[in-house]
Design an enzyme around this catalytic site. Structure first.
Site, short mmCIF file in Angstrom:
data_model
loop_
_atom_site.label_atom_id
_atom_site.label_comp_id
_atom_site.label_asym_id
_atom_site.label_seq_id
_atom_site.Cartn_x
_atom_site.Cartn_y
_atom_site.Cartn_z
N GLU A 193 -12.85 -2.09 11.97
CA GLU A 193 -12.83 -1.43 10.66
C GLU A 193 -13.99 -1.87 9.75
OE1 GLU A 193 -9.13 -1.89 8.59
OE2 GLU A 193 -9.88 -0.95 6.76
N ASP A 252 -8.43 -9.17 4.51
CA ASP A 252 -8.15 -7.98 5.31
C ASP A 252 -9.17 -7.78 6.42
OD1 ASP A 252 -7.07 -5.65 6.20
OD2 ASP A 252 -7.89 -4.38 4.62
N GLU A 297 0.81 -1.22 0.00
CA GLU A 297 0.00 0.00 0.00
C GLU A 297 0.85 1.27 0.00
OE1 GLU A 297 -4.16 -1.45 1.84
OE2 GLU A 297 -2.71 -0.86 3.33
#
Ligand code: GCU
Length: 690
Positions: free
Chosen positions: A408, A380, A308
C-alpha cells in the site's frame, strides 16, 4: 497450474541441474503414499507435478511398498504403514507440534527409502513441499535428516477482497480471485492458490475485506454498499464459503471470514448489536452452529470494530473485551477463534498512542479464543515504523502480528520493495516483555492462537501479484511465518531458484536487488529519518496512497520554519513511555534514539547535527537522492539480465523498473522541495534535481 493461462510462481518445477538429476531420478521414480485423508490427494498430485517437472518423469505411485526397486519415496503417518513404522521413532514423530514433519533417508529391506512423516495429515503436505523445495533449489537429497516444526501455530492470509464487486482494497493485481457469483462452482485457480499458500506453510485464509460495511466509510456511496462483505454470513452465501473451504481444506488451510460487528442487525433482525444483550449472544451462538454444520473446520472471524467507520462495542458503551468475548463464546464450542484487530483509532493528537490506550488496560480480560491482531507498527504499514508497544505489554493476552504483504505505502504494483527485511526487523525487535531477549517472534511463538497474519496481495492478474517480483513477498511472508529465524538471504535464494532457475548471474543480481530494495524505498518515500505518511491521500472513496503529498500531513511531519519531526517523548505525546525499559529510555533521548527513527520520536531543528556532523536537512536530502540512485542501479542491473530470463518476464520487470525510477525521482523531488521550502536556515543546500 501446468498449462494454465496464469503463472506458476515458485512452483514451476523446472528440470534440475545436471549434477542432481540422476540422483533425484534414482530416489524418486517410485512413491508409496498413504491414501487416507483428503490432504493425501493433494500430496500425490504435487508429487506428479513436482517430481515430474524436476526429473522429467512422473513418479510411479504405488499402493503398497514396492519390492523390486532400488529406491522409493514414502509418505504417510508414522504408525500406519511400513516402511515408515519400522524406520522412525513413532512416538517422537507424534510428539511434534501440529503441522511439523520429519524427512529422513533410511534403508529398509535393502532399499533406499526417503521417508516423509508427520503427526497429522497437514504435516505431510508441508513435508512434501519441503522435499520438493530441496529439488527446486537443487540440494543434495541422498542423506536427509530433517525435523521441522512451525514456530507459529497460526499463519494466516487476510484478503481485503470485496465480495460480489470483486474489487480489492489495497489490491494491485486486478480483481479478486474469488468469484462469489459463480461459487459454489470451484475454479482451478483456487486449487493453485491453495498450493502456493501451502507450499510456504500458510494454514489459514480469511477471504473478505475487514471493512465489511463499506457504506459506513465517509464518501462511499450506495453502489459501494452492495459489495459489503457482511452479507457472507447470510445462509445462502455460507454455502459458497463452504465450497471454498473444501478446496483449501485439502491443503491444510482453514477458512475464516471478516464479519461486521452489527451482523445481528444486518444479517439477523435484531435491533441492537450490544454485546451484553442476551439476544445478541444467542444470535452469534446460533450463527456459529450454522457455520460449523457446513464447515466443520472453520477457523473463525476477523473483526475490525470501532475503526474507520465500522460499528463496534463503543457504539453501545462497551469495551473491546466485552465486544470480542461474546463472539468468542459462540465460537468456543467449535474450536473457533476471534481475530480482533487492534487497529482502532479516532481523531487524536497522536494516533500512535491509541492502540495501547485502548487495549493495554484490557490485558487478561479476553477469552482464551480471542487473538488480538496487532499491526507491526503504531501508525499504518508505513515503509518503516517503530514496533508496536503492545507486543511487549500484553503478557496475558493471545497476540498476533499483522503485516502487510500488499504494498500500500511502498509503491503498490509498480515498485520493487522486498519486505522480508522489514518483517525481520519487526520480529527480531526485543520487547523486553520478559526481560532482555524477548523479541517479538518469541512473544508470538508456539502458543495456541498466536501467530502471524499478512494482508494479502493476490488477484486475478495472470502473475497473481501484479508485479512478478512481488511474488517474493508472498513467498517470504509464508516462510517467515513458519520460521522467523530464517535469514532473508536464504528466503531470497530459495525464491529465485524456484522462480527463475539457477543461472548464477540471475541469482546473484536479483538477490542483491531484492535485499537492497526496502532500504531504497524507505529513503525516497520518507528521507530515512523516521518521517512517514507523506503520501497523497485522494478522496475517501478512492484513496491513492501512492504519490507524494507531504503538505497534506502536518501532524505526521510537524514541519515548521525552525523544526521537523514529532515529539513523542515524555514532553510530547508520551508514546515513548508505552515501551518497556530500557527501550523507552533509548528512544526518549535524542542521543540514543536510532537515527532511522529520530524524527518519529523527536522534533528537531533542521540544522540539528547528527552523529557524523551532517545536519538533519542535509541527511534528508541525501537519503532521498540515495534512494533514487539505488533504484537506477536496480534498473540497470536488471537490464543486464536480458537473455538470461525469459523475454516476457524480463520485459515486464524492466518496464516496472523504468517506472519506479520515474516515481522515485518524483518522490525525491517533491520531498526535497518540501524540506527546502520549510527549512528557514542559512546554510541549506540547493536540492539536487533528479
Ligand atoms: C489502512 C488502509 C485501509 C484499511 C485499514 C485497515 O488504513 O488504508 O484501506 O482499511 O488500513 O487496516 O483496516
Amino acid at each position: 497450474m501446468a498449462g494454465a493461462s496464469y503463472d506458476a510462481c515458485w512452483l514451476r518445477y523446472e528440470p534440475a541441474t545436471e549434477e542432481q538429476i540422476s540422483s533425484y531420478r534414482r530416489l524418486f521414480s517410485h512413491a508409496y503414499v498413504s491414501d487416507g485423508a483428503p490432504e493425501l490427494v493433494a500430496v500425490r498430485e504435487e508429487l506428479r507435478h513436482g517430481i515430474g517437472g524436476v526429473t522429467g518423469r512422473e513418479p510411479h505411485v504405488w499402493h503398497h511398498p514396492p519390492q523390486s526397486v532400488e529406491a522409493f519415496l514414502t509418505i504417510g503417518l508414522p504408525d500406519e504403514m511400513r516402511p515408515i513404522s519400522e524406520t522412525v521413532d513413532i512416538a517422537a514423530v507424534q510428539g511434534l507440534n501440529p503441522d511439523g514433519y520429519v524427512i529422513r533417508s533410511v534403508t529398509w529391506e535393502g532399499i533406499d527409502c526417503t521417508v516423509v512423516t508427520a503427526p497429522n495429515d497437514r504435516g505431510l503436505v508441508y513435508g512434501t513441499f519441503h522435499l520438493l523445495r530441496l529439488l527446486t533449489t537443487s540440494e543434495p537429497v541422498d542423506d536427509l535428516d530433517i525435523v521441522e516444526e512451525p514456530a507459529n501455530e497460526e499463519r494466516i492470509i487476510n484478503h481485503w477482497d470485496n465480495p460480489f464487486h470483486r474489487s480489492v482494497e489495497r489490491g494491485y493485481a486486478g480483481p479478486s480471485i474469488f468469484d462469489w457469483e459463480s461459487l459454489p462452482d470451484r475454479r482451478e485457480r483456487y486449487v493453485d492458490y491453495a498450493r502456493l499458500l501451502a507450499s510456504v506453510g500458510i494454514n489459514g485464509i480469511s477471504v473478505n475485506n475487514v471493512n465489511t460495511k463499506i457504506s459506513a466509510r465517509e464518501g462511499a456511496n450506495e453502489a459501494v454498499s452492495q459489495w459489503a462483505g457482511w452479507q457472507l454470513l447470510e445462509s445462502a452465501n455460507l454455502e459458497k464459503v463452504a465450497a471454498l473451504a473444501s478446496v483449501f481444506r485439502r491443503y491444510g488451510i482453514r477458512t475464516y471470514l471478516s464479519v461486521n460487528y452489527a451482523a445481528p442487525m444486518l444479517v439477523g433482525d435484531l435491533e441492537t448489536a450490544d454485546p451484553l444483550n442476551s439476544a445478541v449472544e444467542q444470535w452469534w451462538a446460533t450463527k456459529a452452529d450454522e457455520i460449523y454444520d457446513l464447515i466443520p473446520d472453520f477457523g473463525g472471524f476477523v473483526m475490525k470494530a470501532d475503526s474507520e467507520g465500522q460499528t463496534g462495542p463503543y457504539d453501545y458503551g462497551r469495551d473491546h473485551a466485552e465486544g470480542a468475548n461474546v463472539i468468542a463464546r459462540a465460537l468456543a464450542p467449535h474450536d473457533g477463534r476471534v481475530w480482533w484487530r487492534a487497529f482502532v483509532y479516532s481523531d487524536h493528537n497522536d494516533r500512535a498512542v491509541q492502540a495501547y490506550d485502548t487495549f493495554e488496560p484490557l490485558d487478561g480480560t479476553f477469552e482464551d479464543n480471542v487473538t488480538v491482531q496487532v499491526k507491526n507498527g503504531p501508525i499504518d504499514f508505513q515503509p518503516r515504523e517503530p514496533i508496536s508497544t503492545l507486543f511487549g505489554t500484553m503478557p496475558e493476552t493471545t497476540l498476533s502480528c499483522e503485516l502487510q504483504i500488499t504494498q500500500e505505502y511502498t509503491g503498490q504494483g509498480v515498485h520493487t520493495s522486498f519486505l522480508v527485511p522489514q518483517w525481520k526487523e519487526v520480529l527480531e525487535f526485543d520487547t523486553y516483555a520478559d526481560g532482555e531477549g524477548t523479541p517479538v517472534k518469541d512473544v508470538l511463538r508456539s502458543e495456541p492462537g498466536q501467530g502471524i497474519v499478512g494482508v494479502g496481495l493476490v488477484g486475478e492478474d495472470p502473475n497473481w501479484t501484479g508485479h512478478y517480483l512481488a511474488q517474493a513477498n508472498l513467498y517470504g511472508f509464508g516462510r517467515l511465518a513458519w520460521d522467523p529465524d530464517l535469514m532473508a538471504e536464504t528466503i531470497v535464494d530459495e525464491w529465485i531458484r524456484g522462480t527463475f532457475g539457477h543461472d548464477p548471474n540471475v541469482v546473484k543480481t536479483l538477490s542483491w536487488i531484492l535485499l537492497d530494495s526496502w532500504g531504497a524505498s524507505i529513503d525516497y518515500h520518507t528521507g530515512g529519518l523516521g518521517l512517514m505518511h507523506l503520501m497523497y491521500n485522494g478522496s475517501a472513496a478512492l484513496e491513492n496512497h501512492y504519490d507524494p503529498a507531504p503538505e497534506e500531513w502536518p501532524v505526521y511531519h510537524g514541519a515548521s520554519a525552525e523544526e521537523i519531526g514529532i515529539d513523542r517523548t515524555s514532553t510530547g505525546s508520551g508514546y515513548v513511555e508505552q515501551y518497556r525499559e530500557p527501550i523507552a529510555e533509548r528512544y526518549e533521548s535524542v542521543k540514543t534514539c536510532p537515527e532511522e527513527l529520530l524524527l518519529f520520536f523527536h522534533r528537531l531543528p533542521w540544522d540539528h547535527e547528527l552523529a557524523d556532523g551532517t545536519t538533519v536537512v542535509q541527511r534528508l536530502y541525501d537519503n532521498c537522492h540515495a534512494g533514487v540512485e539505488a533504484v537506477r542501479s536496480y534498473r540497470d542491473a536488471w537490464k543486464s539480465l536480458e537473455g538470461n530470463v525469459d523475454d516476457h518476464r524480463h520485459r515486464h520487470i524492466a518496464e516496472r523498473f523504468d517506472e519506479q525510477v520515474v516515481q522515485a525521482a518524483k518522490w525525491c523531488n517533491v520531498l526535497c522541495q518540501f524540506f527546502y521550502d520549510h527549512s528557514d536556515i542559512p546554510d541549506k543546500r540547493e536540492r539536487l534535481e533528479n
